[in-house]
Design a protein around this motif. Structure first.
Motif, mmCIF file in Angstrom:
data_model
loop_
_atom_site.group_PDB
_atom_site.id
_atom_site.type_symbol
_atom_site.label_atom_id
_atom_site.label_comp_id
_atom_site.label_asym_id
_atom_site.label_seq_id
_atom_site.Cartn_x
_atom_site.Cartn_y
_atom_site.Cartn_z
ATOM 1 N N ALA A 105 -14.136 14.118 -15.748
ATOM 2 C CA ALA A 105 -14.225 12.674 -15.506
ATOM 3 C C ALA A 105 -15.479 12.082 -16.140
ATOM 4 O O ALA A 105 -15.648 10.869 -16.174
ATOM 5 C CB ALA A 105 -14.214 12.383 -14.007
ATOM 6 N N GLY A 106 -16.381 12.951 -16.621
ATOM 7 C CA GLY A 106 -17.574 12.453 -17.322
ATOM 8 C C GLY A 106 -18.863 12.542 -16.514
ATOM 9 O O GLY A 106 -19.861 11.923 -16.879
ATOM 10 N N VAL A 121 -22.975 9.217 -15.926
ATOM 11 C CA VAL A 121 -21.510 9.250 -15.901
ATOM 12 C C VAL A 121 -21.021 8.553 -17.162
ATOM 13 O O VAL A 121 -21.371 7.405 -17.410
ATOM 14 C CB VAL A 121 -20.936 8.520 -14.660
ATOM 15 N N ASP A 122 -20.241 9.271 -17.964
ATOM 16 C CA ASP A 122 -19.615 8.652 -19.133
ATOM 17 C C ASP A 122 -18.220 8.206 -18.697
ATOM 18 O O ASP A 122 -17.344 9.036 -18.452
ATOM 19 C CB ASP A 122 -19.519 9.669 -20.271
ATOM 20 N N THR A 124 -15.852 6.865 -20.275
ATOM 21 C CA THR A 124 -14.782 6.828 -21.294
ATOM 22 C C THR A 124 -13.529 7.618 -20.927
ATOM 23 O O THR A 124 -12.417 7.083 -21.044
ATOM 24 C CB THR A 124 -15.333 7.308 -22.665
ATOM 25 N N PRO A 125 -13.662 8.893 -20.490
ATOM 26 C CA PRO A 125 -12.424 9.634 -20.188
ATOM 27 C C PRO A 125 -11.577 8.938 -19.107
ATOM 28 O O PRO A 125 -10.338 8.935 -19.193
ATOM 29 C CB PRO A 125 -12.918 10.992 -19.671
ATOM 30 N N MET A 126 -12.238 8.335 -18.138
ATOM 31 C CA MET A 126 -11.474 7.639 -17.083
ATOM 32 C C MET A 126 -10.874 6.348 -17.626
ATOM 33 O O MET A 126 -9.697 6.047 -17.391
ATOM 34 C CB MET A 126 -12.385 7.333 -15.882
ATOM 35 N N LEU A 127 -11.696 5.579 -18.368
ATOM 36 C CA LEU A 127 -11.210 4.288 -18.893
ATOM 37 C C LEU A 127 -10.001 4.486 -19.804
ATOM 38 O O LEU A 127 -9.035 3.725 -19.726
ATOM 39 C CB LEU A 127 -12.341 3.565 -19.643
ATOM 40 N N ASN A 128 -10.057 5.524 -20.652
ATOM 41 C CA ASN A 128 -8.916 5.788 -21.540
ATOM 42 C C ASN A 128 -7.635 5.980 -20.744
ATOM 43 O O ASN A 128 -6.573 5.456 -21.102
ATOM 44 C CB ASN A 128 -9.173 7.032 -22.392
ATOM 45 N N ARG A 129 -7.723 6.740 -19.680
ATOM 46 C CA ARG A 129 -6.523 7.016 -18.874
ATOM 47 C C ARG A 129 -6.095 5.786 -18.075
ATOM 48 O O ARG A 129 -4.895 5.525 -17.911
ATOM 49 C CB ARG A 129 -6.771 8.218 -17.964
ATOM 50 N N LEU A 130 -7.074 5.030 -17.571
ATOM 51 C CA LEU A 130 -6.721 3.801 -16.833
ATOM 52 C C LEU A 130 -5.969 2.844 -17.758
ATOM 53 O O LEU A 130 -4.988 2.219 -17.361
ATOM 54 C CB LEU A 130 -7.973 3.124 -16.269
ATOM 55 N N ALA A 164 -21.038 6.832 -7.652
ATOM 56 C CA ALA A 164 -21.472 6.957 -9.046
ATOM 57 C C ALA A 164 -20.366 6.491 -10.003
ATOM 58 O O ALA A 164 -20.643 5.791 -10.987
ATOM 59 C CB ALA A 164 -21.865 8.397 -9.347
ATOM 60 N N LEU A 165 -19.119 6.849 -9.698
ATOM 61 C CA LEU A 165 -18.015 6.400 -10.551
ATOM 62 C C LEU A 165 -17.871 4.880 -10.466
ATOM 63 O O LEU A 165 -17.653 4.214 -11.484
ATOM 64 C CB LEU A 165 -16.700 7.083 -10.158
ATOM 65 N N GLY A 166 -18.003 4.364 -9.261
ATOM 66 C CA GLY A 166 -17.916 2.911 -9.066
ATOM 67 C C GLY A 166 -18.959 2.195 -9.912
ATOM 68 O O GLY A 166 -18.670 1.174 -10.552
ATOM 69 N N GLY A 167 -20.182 2.740 -9.932
ATOM 70 C CA GLY A 167 -21.260 2.151 -10.730
ATOM 71 C C GLY A 167 -20.935 2.204 -12.214
ATOM 72 O O GLY A 167 -21.064 1.203 -12.934
ATOM 73 N N ALA A 168 -20.499 3.379 -12.681
ATOM 74 C CA ALA A 168 -20.253 3.556 -14.115
ATOM 75 C C ALA A 168 -19.064 2.718 -14.596
ATOM 76 O O ALA A 168 -19.042 2.247 -15.733
ATOM 77 C CB ALA A 168 -20.005 5.025 -14.419
ATOM 78 N N LEU A 169 -18.078 2.546 -13.724
ATOM 79 C CA LEU A 169 -16.860 1.806 -14.104
ATOM 80 C C LEU A 169 -16.987 0.313 -13.820
ATOM 81 O O LEU A 169 -16.066 -0.441 -14.078
ATOM 82 C CB LEU A 169 -15.660 2.361 -13.319
#
Ligand code: ASP
Ligand code: MG
Length: 412
Positions: A105-106, A121-122, A124-130, A164-169
């Protein structure tokens, strides 16, 4: 893209029934138009086959001092299993979903196995899938180092993952789903009329999380605060909006007067299992050797009062014997009081407000509770009491600040 992060704790994903409820919450978010990232804990508590505690026990049966690196490899599996199963359930309900480990997930961490810190946290891998229309189910509590080693974030670390994911996204909100309906004004096992707060601030919740209201991990609150992401604590199993933790009025969808209550105190929290250590004057002119020796033995101290008359502090009850022995080795004669508890009143409204201590002192003495020691910060005042007085003390303070009655910030 409107992004939401939904985190589900171990009790939420423990049973098939629970997982069905989780799927329903995710479906609702998707239906509401959110690009949805789900963070899951390992399934169940001690005894459940893939729970973190079960995996620790399994490791201990093989070897009592498993290398931290190997332990992390093992423990990370609990959350991975959970993420794959949740993604599969979503898919079978017609919601396209995919599972990712923390590393995939980065999430990049330092090398501190067992208590790693998230460095970056990168997204990108999550954003691509979203963007492909997938729900992304991420295994909580873990990350990966620069050299590709799997790490875990410390017990309760899935909350930290979610924040952390919430912050990065740049998520609109991070929802922490659990088995209680939000943050209470006190532990309902001690105070039956304790209310669920509808809105609270990061400052308050950070104090409450540290001082024993174990609904959300303090590290998650810190990250959410730094990244200005709102958190909402709510129940997987019951309806209701739970408790919103924020300082953004837009995110709260509320007015300032609702957000900042008039009451100097928002909640009463407590911690048990403490012992008080007092070293009287004439024995220790210097505080330094005392605290250094305890620190060298890995004993952490709390509620520290240093004055020319006495040095007093608290240690965990289970460390009290060891602390006493260390102090005797230094030629001191400490007085150790076992069976203590710390009660704290927490509220951003107490900043610079006279009379909070007076109210507390009146309430506790009226209830026949002796204060053994105190400590304070800008949003808390803590009191050490005998554990046998715990319930009386928490109830008396809850009553004294009118927390059970109708008031701003309450949802029921
Ligand atoms: N499963 C991990 C633990 O029990 C992490 C979590 O649940 O947040 O500590
Ligand atoms: Mg937890």
């Amino acid at each position: 893209m409107r992004i939401i992060v939904q985190k589900f704790g171990g009790t939420s994903v423990a049973t098939a029934e629970g997982r069905k409820m989780v799927a329903r919450r995710v479906e609702q978010a998707v239906r509401d138009g959110y690009a949805t990232v789900v963070v899951v804990s390992a399934m169940g508590r001690e005894g459940a086959p893939y729970a973190t505690d079960t995996l620790i026990q399994l490791a201990n049966t093989a070897c009592t001092d498993l290398a931290p690196r190997e332990m992390d490899l093992l423990l990370s599996c609990g959350e991975i299993i959970s993420s794959v199963i949740m993604a599969a359930i979503l898919k079978s309900n017609g919601i396209p979903a995919t599972a990712l480990t923390g590393g995939q997930a980065g999430i990049l961490t330092d090398e501190n196995h067992g208590a790693a810190h998230i460095l970056k946290v990168d997204p990108t891998p999550m954003l691509n899938r979203l963007r492909q229309g997938l729900v992304v189910v991420v295994a909580g509590f873990q990350g990966v180092t620069r050299t590709g080693e799997i790490t875990t974030l410390g017990r309760g670390g899935s909350d930290t993952t979610a924040a952390a994911l919430g912050g990065a996204l740049k998520a609109e909100v991070v929802e922490i789903y659990t088995d209680v309906d939000g943050v209470k004004t006190a532990d309902p096992r001690l105070v039956p009329e304790a209310r669920t707060l509808s809105v609270t601030t990061y400052d308050e919740i950070a104090q409450m999380a540290h001082y024993g209201a174990k609904v959300v991990h303090p590290r998650a609150v810190e990250i959410a605060m730094q990244r200005r992401v709102s958190l909402r604590i709510r129940s997987t199993f019951e309806d209701g909006l739970g408790t919103l933790i924020t300082y953004s009025l837009e995110a709260a969808g509320t007015t300032w007067s609702e957000l900042v209550s008039d009451n100097p105190v928002t909640g009463v929290t407590h911690v048990t299992g403490l012992a008080q250590v007092v070293i009287r004057a004439g024995q220790a002119e210097q505080a330094l050797p005392i605290f250094r020796s305890l620190a060298e033995s890995g004993i952490s101290v709390d509620l520290i009062n240093v004055s020319p008359e006495a040095k007093s502090f608290c240690v965990e009850e289970r460390k009290a014997g060891q602390a006493e022995a260390i102090l005797r080795d230094l030629g001191l004669d400490p007085v150790v009081r076992h069976g203590c508890a710390k009660v704290s009143v927490v509220g951003s409204g107490m900043r610079g407000r006279p009379g909070v201590m007076a109210t507390v002192a009146a309430a506790l003495s009226g209830a026949g509770v002796e204060i053994l020691q105190t400590a304070d910060s800008h949003v808390t005042i803590s009191y050490l009491v005998e554990a046998t007085h715990l319930q009386t003390a928490v109830q008396a303070l809850h009553d004294a600040f009118g927390l059970g009655g109708e008031g701003a910030g309450s949802s029921n």
